[in-house]
Design a protein around this motif. Structure first.
Motif, mmCIF file in Angstrom:
data_model
loop_
_atom_site.group_PDB
_atom_site.id
_atom_site.type_symbol
_atom_site.label_atom_id
_atom_site.label_comp_id
_atom_site.label_asym_id
_atom_site.label_seq_id
_atom_site.Cartn_x
_atom_site.Cartn_y
_atom_site.Cartn_z
ATOM 1 N N LYS A 19 -46.818 -43.286 32.699
ATOM 2 C CA LYS A 19 -45.755 -43.307 31.724
ATOM 3 C C LYS A 19 -44.269 -43.164 32.296
ATOM 4 N N TYR A 66 -40.230 -42.673 31.642
ATOM 5 C CA TYR A 66 -39.089 -42.465 30.658
ATOM 6 C C TYR A 66 -37.878 -42.824 31.297
ATOM 7 N N ARG A 115 -25.132 -38.661 32.907
ATOM 8 C CA ARG A 115 -23.567 -38.527 32.646
ATOM 9 C C ARG A 115 -22.775 -38.141 33.989
ATOM 10 N N GLY A 148 -17.276 -34.026 34.604
ATOM 11 C CA GLY A 148 -15.672 -33.898 34.239
ATOM 12 C C GLY A 148 -15.117 -34.885 33.054
ATOM 13 N N MET A 149 -14.027 -34.592 32.881
ATOM 14 C CA MET A 149 -13.323 -35.304 31.665
ATOM 15 C C MET A 149 -13.315 -36.725 31.829
ATOM 16 N N ALA A 197 -16.804 -38.200 31.091
ATOM 17 C CA ALA A 197 -17.116 -38.058 29.637
ATOM 18 C C ALA A 197 -16.595 -39.306 29.032
ATOM 19 N N VAL A 198 -15.403 -39.661 29.350
ATOM 20 C CA VAL A 198 -14.760 -40.763 28.563
ATOM 21 C C VAL A 198 -15.548 -42.074 29.220
ATOM 22 N N LEU A 237 -18.674 -42.897 27.320
ATOM 23 C CA LEU A 237 -18.551 -43.380 26.001
ATOM 24 C C LEU A 237 -18.589 -44.853 26.176
ATOM 25 N N ARG A 245 -23.051 -46.380 29.956
ATOM 26 C CA ARG A 245 -24.060 -45.321 30.307
ATOM 27 C C ARG A 245 -25.167 -45.656 31.495
ATOM 28 N N ARG A 276 -44.153 -24.199 18.001
ATOM 29 C CA ARG A 276 -43.879 -24.683 16.525
ATOM 30 C C ARG A 276 -44.857 -24.591 15.461
#
Lengths: 330, 267, 277
Positions: free
Chosen positions: A11, A13, A18, A21-22, A25-26, A29, A32, A106
């Motif tokens: 299996k 995945y 990411r 830093g800033m 992050a941008v 968006l 990926r 759970r």
């Protein structure tokens, strides 16, 4: 034909990554980056009816992926699973009617409802015959000492009480296989003992096959006849627990308290691990020398106040095993 | 036990657990009533300033508003499990538990919760319907009542489908639920006005893609005994709510696809 | 500078976390487009259907359209509900940790809320400008577009007023947070806030379009400062003294809510301590 047959299970995945830093992050968006993780590479084993198997491994080793595939809620990328003649993920609805699953972290009961109401709902969900349900339920209630809890809403139960109710809930439809995922996590000592005692009885008296994953090695020690160690998505070991212990860590410890300061000793086959004031800790391999021989050698030359031998703790056995296989980075 | 009586059991359980906090259930119902009622104030303000538009007066728009509101309140009541699917099931992993039971996951989700508070919107919409009836001097013939019930049924199916689609999206991202809010709550808002208010491309969208007009505009015309100024044939108007059920069927197809995606990626 | 470090870090971490949610941003954008389009079409139907009433209206159709896109683009900085992190902290009991940190709890929560709201704002407003401000005119639908500010001075005043609007919205979010902590329940207050925010900010309908008798009251109430005032400055409906009056109101409400919130949070937190939270 074994009850559970697992062959070459694989299996993979895909997880998003990411940049830090800033700016990262941008950028994330817009585009990926993906990384593939091989959760299972090549897992094979089989289980006969009535076995009690402990399934251990560090976090991320592939335990829960395996359990998910065996219980039918996850489809593997490769390999084959057959449980009582069914392929779990292909025949999910039929398959899950025959198994019971308890997740330690759970709840499957209804938070605001009294325990008994939750049980009744499960009876209807699993289409259990009312007569039969009543008999099973009363038996489980007696075995797990739930009498006083039945009318309480689940949210008012302590963790230990809730776990007992959870286990009963998973068995109301009389499954022939029980999956227990960390059933003793967070429980106090008496509750842990109660859970273990019940599981043992269920396995021995009813012949229910039990597959147990846990991080609590005392669960394994108390229950499992057989242990599978999984790491890096592979089966690292599949053997009776005692064999595992003997193979990995044959070492014994000898603790000696002397009447005076602990002497510097040099004995064949034994190694000083710790020397502190009057106490001394020695490690030895029982295949090279024996405890009586060592004790005789020490007491012959020194005044001794107390002496005892220990087997290494089971946690140590496993930690050492993971180390040996480099499984810890997983 | 068959699916329907199981749903009955679920319903009873849900009522019992909400009745553990009767004051809270009451408060939430009132809050729903107030929060939905306040929206009509803005519609009234528009009519107050600009007067009737394209032959539609405030009374008729109230009629649209009320029927959409009633449909939505039932759908919201019945499909709460799909509404909270992303946050309460996928993110928490509780969906695994549903898959571990020998019943369809959709059935269990419908049974998950029936929120009493949703009747707040129902009461509010019913009051508006009464006011609209009075304003228009509308007479409820048996035929009109049947047609209204059929419209509401189609509307429940339509909004139910949107909640199911919202749940389907949660298989890909649990952060996306806002998008379907546009279609659910936004649908309630868009359905409050006759579609002749809208541009052509949007009317086409509301008829053929997300068939909101089929469960509000067209059948309400039939109930009010009016012809469609946009030219839809009269025979079509009372049949339109069937599109809601078709939409629901398609939503469940997407749902099955989502479940199979979930079981193959486990996320 | 060092004294500010925990607050800057709190803002940054929240901002970065929220920026990860790409699908959420796209979904938010889709929602804004939908509501924006419906609102614009409904407004157009009313304005175009009644030319006389439209001529007498305090704002023109084109202004109402720009107002609508602004309202949608700025959706993320409306005080719809409390910070979900605070609500989660109440549920799990982890807010007790915030009392143990050597920082000002109000300031920390305030900047965290600001990080949360602005991170959600950035992608949504950018996409909104792209769609309603640039794409619409390009496909020949300029009359339904998000127009640029009416003048340079309007633009500058808007920048100031919008900054204040976010500061005010965060102060309101803080009041909601405190109610969540005090009542240990986020649902009730969040449900209550939705209709208040949607009406009184001007999100559902520009405040100027409500009946003339209530317009002064609508201007003075605090929620106008989160959307309606900066919007009207933007398209030159509030200019000169009136613009400054609006900005003054924003400052007044922000300061009042921060003072009130600080005082109240202190009391709520000390009560939690007594109860052993």
């Amino acid at each position: 034909m074994p009850q559970i047959l697992v062959q070459d299970l694989a299996k993979t995945y895909r997880v998003a990554e990411r940049d830090p830093g800033m700016l990262g992050a941008v950028r994330g968006l817009v585009r990926r980056r993906w990384r593939t993780v091989e959760a299972l590479k090549d897992v094979s084993f089989s289980l006969e009816r009535g076995e009690l198997l402990g399934f251990i491994g560090p976090n991320g080793a592939g335990k829960s992926t395996t359990i998910k595939i065996l219980s039918g809620i996850l489809r593997p990328d490769g390999g084959r699973v057959e449980i009582e003649g069914l392929v779990p993920y292909a025949d999910r609805i039929k398959h899950v009617a025959r198994i019971g699953v308890v997740f330690g972290q759970r709840t499957q009961l209804w938070w605001d409802l009294p325990v008994i109401d939750g049980f009744d709902l499960l009876r209807d969900i699993y289409r259990v015959d009312p007569q039969r349900y009543k008999a099973t339920r009363d038996e489980l209630v007696a075995m797990l000492r739930l009498e006083k809890l039945l009318d309480q809403p689940v949210r008012q139960l302590s963790l230990g009480q809730r776990m007992r109710a959870e286990i009963a809930a998973a068995l109301l439809h009389e499954p022939s296989i029980l999956f227990l995922d960390e059933p003793t996590i967070g429980l106090d000592a008496p509750s842990k003992l109660a859970v273990r005692e019940f599981v043992k009885k269920l396995n021995q008296e009813r012949g229910v096959t039990v597959l147990l994953t846990t991080h609590d090695m005392h669960d394994i020690e108390a229950l499992a006849q057989r242990v599978i160690v999984i790491g890096h998505g592979q089966v690292l070991a599949d053997s009776p627990f005692e064999t595992l212990r003997a193979n990995v860590l044959a070492e014994r410890r000898l603790f000696v308290d002397f009447a005076g300061d602990a002497p510097a000793l040099d004995l064949p086959g034994a190694e000083v691990r710790n020397r502190d004031g009057r106490s001394l800790e020695l490690a030895f391999d029982p295949r090279v020398t024996s405890a009586p021989a060592l004790i005789a050698a020490i007491t012959a030359r020194h005044a001794v106040e107390d002496i005892h031998v220990e087997q290494p703790a089971i946690e140590e056995v496993i930690a050492k095993f993971y180390d040996l296989h480099g499984a810890n980075e997983a | 036990m068959n699916a329907l009586s199981l749903l009955g059991r679920y319903f009873g359980a849900s009522m019992r657990s909400q009745m553990q906090y009767p004051a809270s259930a009451m408060m939430l119902t009132l809050a729903q009533l107030a929060s939905t009622a306040i929206e009509i104030v803005s519609i009234w303000a528009l009519f107050d300033r600009f007067g009737a538009v394209k032959g539609w007066a405030f009374g008729e728009v109230m009629f649209f508003y009320a029927l959409i509101g009633i449909s939505f309140s039932f759908a919201d009541f019945l499909t709460r499990g799909f509404d909270v699917f992303g946050s309460d099931f996928v993110r928490t992993g509780a969906f695994d538990r549903l898959l571990l039971r020998p019943r369809s996951a959709a059935l269990q989700l419908v049974g998950h919760d029936f929120r009493i508070s949703r009747f707040g919107r129902f009461f509010q919409a019913s009051i508006i319907l009464a006011i609209a009836t009075g304003t228009l001097g509308f007479v409820w013939t048996p035929q009109a009542i049947l047609l209204a019930l059929w419209t509401i049924a189609g509307g429940v199916a339509f909004f139910g489908a949107l909640f199911v689609l919202q749940a389907v999206m949660a298989f890909w991202t649990v952060e996306s639920l806002e998008a379907v809010n546009a279609l659910t709550y936004g649908g309630v808002y868009a359905g409050q006005f006759p579609i002749s208010f809208y541009a052509r491309w949007f009317r086409t969208f509301l008829i053929f893609i997300v068939p909101l007009a089929c469960v509000s505009y067209f059948p309400v015309l039939a109930i009010l005994g009016r012809s469609d100024p946009l030219g839809a044939p009269d025979w079509f108007l009372p049949l339109a709510p069937a599109a809601g059920f078709l939409f629901l069927a398609l939503a469940f197809l997407a749902w099955r696809f989502g479940v199979s995606k979930y079981t193959s990626t486990g996320s | 500078m060092d004294a500010l470090r925990p607050y800057i870090a709190a803002f940054n971490s929240r901002f970065l976390l929220m920026m990860q949610y790409r699908a959420a941003a796209l979904a938010g954008f889709f929602t804004q487009c939908w509501f924006g389009a419906v609102h614009v079409m409904v407004l157009a139907a009313f304005y175009l259907g009644a030319p006389e009433a439209a001529a007498a209206s305090p704002i023109t159709l084109s202004q109402a359209v720009t107002y609508t896109w602004l309202a949608q683009g700025l959706l993320a900085v409306m005080p719809w509900n409390g910070d979900p992190e605070v609500a989660a902290g109440v549920r799990t009991g982890s807010i007790s940790y915030d009392r143990l940190r050597p920082v000002d709890a109000y300031a920390l929560w305030y900047v965290r809320a600001a990080g949360w709201m602005t991170a959600r704002l950035v992608p949504r407003v950018a996409l909104m400008i792209l769609a309603a401000g640039i794409a619409l005119p390009l496909i020949g639908q300029g009359q339904w577009a998000w127009q640029p500010p009416s003048s340079l001075s309007a633009a500058l005043l808007f920048a100031l007023s919008e900054t204040l609007a976010i500061a005010l919205a965060c102060a309101i979010v803080m009041l909601i947070n405190i109610i969540v902590v005090a009542t240990l329940n986020a649902r009730g207050i969040n449900i209550l806030m939705q209709p208040i925010v949607i009406i009184f900010t001007g999100n559902l309908l520009p405040l100027a379009l409500y009946p003339d008798v209530v317009r002064v009251a609508l201007f003075l109430q605090p929620f106008a400062g989160t959307l309606d005032i900066p919007n009207r400055i933007y398209f030159g409906n509030l200019t000169g003294q009136m613009a400054w009056a609006g900005i003054g109101l924003q400052i007044f409400w922000t300061v009042l809510f921060i003072v009130l919130g600080r005082f109240w949070l202190g009391r709520v937190m000390s009560r939690l301590e007594v109860q052993g939270g």
